[in-house]
Design a protein around this motif. Structure first.
Motif, PDB file in Angstrom:
ATOM      1  N   GLY A 176       0.802  -1.232   0.000  1.00 22.85           N
ATOM      2  CA  GLY A 176       0.000   0.000   0.000  1.00 22.85           C
ATOM      3  C   GLY A 176       0.826   1.269   0.000  1.00 22.85           C
ATOM      4  N   ALA A 177       2.127   1.156   0.164  1.00 25.16           N
ATOM      5  CA  ALA A 177       3.001   2.338   0.230  1.00 25.16           C
ATOM      6  C   ALA A 177       3.738   2.520  -1.104  1.00 25.16           C
ATOM      7  CB  ALA A 177       4.002   2.185   1.371  1.00 25.16           C
ATOM      8  N   LEU A 210       7.125   0.638  -5.769  1.00 25.56           N
ATOM      9  CA  LEU A 210       5.711   0.574  -5.381  1.00 25.56           C
ATOM     10  C   LEU A 210       5.511  -0.610  -4.452  1.00 25.56           C
ATOM     11  CD1 LEU A 210       4.011   1.218  -8.860  1.00 25.56           C
ATOM     12  CD2 LEU A 210       4.001   2.769  -6.893  1.00 25.56           C
ATOM     13  N   GLY A 211       4.783  -0.391  -3.346  1.00 22.00           N
ATOM     14  CA  GLY A 211       4.444  -1.487  -2.450  1.00 22.00           C
ATOM     15  C   GLY A 211       3.372  -2.361  -3.081  1.00 22.00           C
ATOM     16  N   GLU A 212       3.240  -3.568  -2.534  1.00 16.73           N
ATOM     17  CA  GLU A 212       2.246  -4.517  -3.039  1.00 16.73           C
ATOM     18  C   GLU A 212       0.863  -3.869  -3.074  1.00 16.73           C
ATOM     19  OE1 GLU A 212       2.387  -8.227  -0.803  1.00 16.73           O
ATOM     20  OE2 GLU A 212       0.269  -8.482  -1.330  1.00 16.73           O
ATOM     21  N   GLY A 269       9.218   4.940 -12.239  1.00 14.98           N
ATOM     22  CA  GLY A 269       9.714   5.903 -13.217  1.00 14.98           C
ATOM     23  C   GLY A 269       8.725   7.003 -13.538  1.00 14.98           C
ATOM     24  N   ASP A 270       7.435   6.807 -13.202  1.00 17.23           N
ATOM     25  CA  ASP A 270       6.438   7.850 -13.482  1.00 17.23           C
ATOM     26  C   ASP A 270       6.709   9.081 -12.618  1.00 17.23           C
ATOM     27  OD1 ASP A 270       5.064   6.404 -15.351  1.00 17.23           O
ATOM     28  OD2 ASP A 270       3.481   5.721 -13.971  1.00 17.23           O
ATOM     29  N   ARG A 271       6.650  10.253 -13.238  1.00 21.87           N
ATOM     30  CA  ARG A 271       6.787  11.501 -12.481  1.00 21.87           C
ATOM     31  C   ARG A 271       5.466  11.784 -11.775  1.00 21.87           C
ATOM     32  NH1 ARG A 271       7.061  15.410 -16.057  1.00 21.87           N
ATOM     33  NH2 ARG A 271       8.197  16.909 -14.783  1.00 21.87           N
ATOM     34  N   VAL A 272       5.573  12.262 -10.525  1.00 22.33           N
ATOM     35  CA  VAL A 272       4.369  12.418  -9.697  1.00 22.33           C
ATOM     36  C   VAL A 272       4.408  13.688  -8.851  1.00 22.33           C
ATOM     37  CG1 VAL A 272       3.811   9.950  -9.484  1.00 22.33           C
ATOM     38  CG2 VAL A 272       5.429  10.994  -7.866  1.00 22.33           C
ATOM     39  N   TYR A 315       8.995   8.868   1.471  1.00 21.16           N
ATOM     40  CA  TYR A 315       8.202   7.643   1.637  1.00 21.16           C
ATOM     41  C   TYR A 315       6.720   7.979   1.680  1.00 21.16           C
ATOM     42  CZ  TYR A 315       7.115   2.959   3.392  1.00 21.16           C
ATOM     43  OH  TYR A 315       6.629   1.680   3.551  1.00 21.16           O
ATOM     44  N   LEU A 316       5.954   7.373   0.800  1.00 20.96           N
ATOM     45  CA  LEU A 316       4.497   7.559   0.804  1.00 20.96           C
ATOM     46  C   LEU A 316       3.862   6.389   1.550  1.00 20.96           C
ATOM     47  CD1 LEU A 316       3.786   8.642  -2.911  1.00 20.96           C
ATOM     48  CD2 LEU A 316       3.985  10.106  -0.898  1.00 20.96           C
TER      49      LEU A 316
END
Ligand code: ZN
Ligand code: ZN
Length: 370
Positions: free
Chosen positions: A31-32, A78-80, A94-97, A145-146
């Protein structure tokens, strides 16, 4: 194999040098997500922290703290279970956010009322210092960290980092404040302070249909950029040093009525004292700049009552405001000189010098490149 590490700017308290520390790069939990920071802005609230205006112990925040919150970057991991952004668009490494730097819990009284910006647990990640995993809790460094339940949006390819960097603090913040006050077609708006927040506020108020936009500031360069953003009237503190004259001037510029909405974006209590007197009958005052507890002014509550003034306090923003801010930026990138908001850019390891220079006013708003 040696553990891979990244850098984070760690703050140990006012008057102490900020240290660039190395921490292991965390694997995001389910989820993170982990963002590789490409650019971060030094915002006014970072300066409040650095000067010691905010008592971290009282706010339940631990030191050292990884500083910085305004920034942009790309997905490093990306977390699971994380396959899309908050718009439902597919998300990949790699996606810009752009991302929100706080994490409302979704289950407290504020969250249940739909006011996720008021969630008392929105900064739960700062209760532990950055010496604790997942370490990267600020934007001045290599990673951010998200946590699970984060808010993240894919950035359009044609928007450069220099334009994206201010979206997740300053721009989303004023989008929220103007939304709270319900600024609409024909509303006359006063903006106190033409720093980053104030400049974004001109653009967002205009996009909401504001009538006359009046900017109050005392720095020539800021007023000049505010005029490039299309503000209609300017009140220069150097020409009108007395607050009473500035209040009178706002009345003159609004047909004797006063402003429909005044936004406080300067961060000093005397500015609030003056600003509430610029509000016309039935109007609103939006307090955003003052984030340092204990700084007060001698208020006259009868003014708010007899004038039927609504006062909004607003710290951080709702998830939708981040989306709306990004959308406004995407649609109006050529209409407003957003590239003028950040004046200077420096490497991360100069952070101590940059803090000092911006605090002294030698720089208006700077970026740090990791
Ligand atoms: Zn900020
Ligand atoms: Zn909550």
């Amino acid at each position: 194999m040696a553990t891979r590490t990244g850098r984070a700017a760690a703050f140990y308290g006012a008057g102490q040098p900020i240290e660039i520390k190395e921490y292991p790069i965390p694997d995001p939990e389910p989820g993170a997500a982990l963002v590789k920071i490409s650019l971060a802005n030094l915002c006014g609230s970072d300066l409040h922290s650095w000067r010691g205006d905010i008592d971290y112990a009282k706010r339940g925040r631990a030191l050292p703290r990884h500083l910085g919150h305004e920034g942009t970057g790309s997905i490093a991991a990306l977390g699971e279970g994380v396959t899309t952004d908050s718009n439902g668009e597919s998300l990949a490494v790699g996606d810009r956010v752009v991302f929100a730097y706080f994490f409302p819990c979704g289950r407290c009284r504020a969250c249940l009322k739909g006011k996720d910006w008021a969630c008392p647990r929105r900064a739960h990640h700062l209760v532990q210092s950055c010496d604790h995993a997942p370490y990267f809790k600020g934007t001045f460094g290599d990673y951010f960290y998200l946590y699970p339940n984060h808010t993240v949006f894919k950035a359009p390819d044609d928007l450069p980092d220099e334009l994206l960097v201010g979206v997740n603090c300053a721009m989303a913040q004023v989008t929220s404040g103007l939304d709270l006050a319900g600024v609409g077609v024909g509303d006359n708006v006063v903006i106190q302070g033409a720093g980053g927040l104030g400049l974004y506020a001109i653009a967002v108020a205009r996009e909401r249909g504001a009538g006359k936009i009046i900017v109050v500031d005392g720095v020539a360069e800021r007023l000049e950029v505010a005029s490039m953003f299309g503000a209609d009237e300017f009140i220069d503190l150097r020409e009108l040093p007395e607050p009473e004259k500035r209040i009178t001037r706002v009345k003159e510029l609004t047909g004797g009525w006063g402003a429909d909405v005044v936004l406080e974006l300067a961060g000093f209590p005397q500015v609030t004292r003056e600003g509430v007197q610029m509000v016309g009958s039935g109007g609103s005052y939006v307090e955003i700049g003052n984030i340092s507890p204990g700084l007060t002014y001698d208020a006259d509550p009868a003014l708010w009552v007899t004038q039927n003034i609504t006062i909004f306090g607003n710290n951080v923003y709702g998830r939708r405001h981040l989306r709306d801010a990004l959308d406004i930026l995407r649609r109006t990138r050529d209409k407003y000189p957003f590239h003028r908001i950040v004046s200077d850019s420096f490497p991360l390891d100069q952070i101590n010098e940059v803090m000092e220079a911006q605090d002294k006013g030698h720089i208006t708003r700077s970026s740090l490149v990791p």
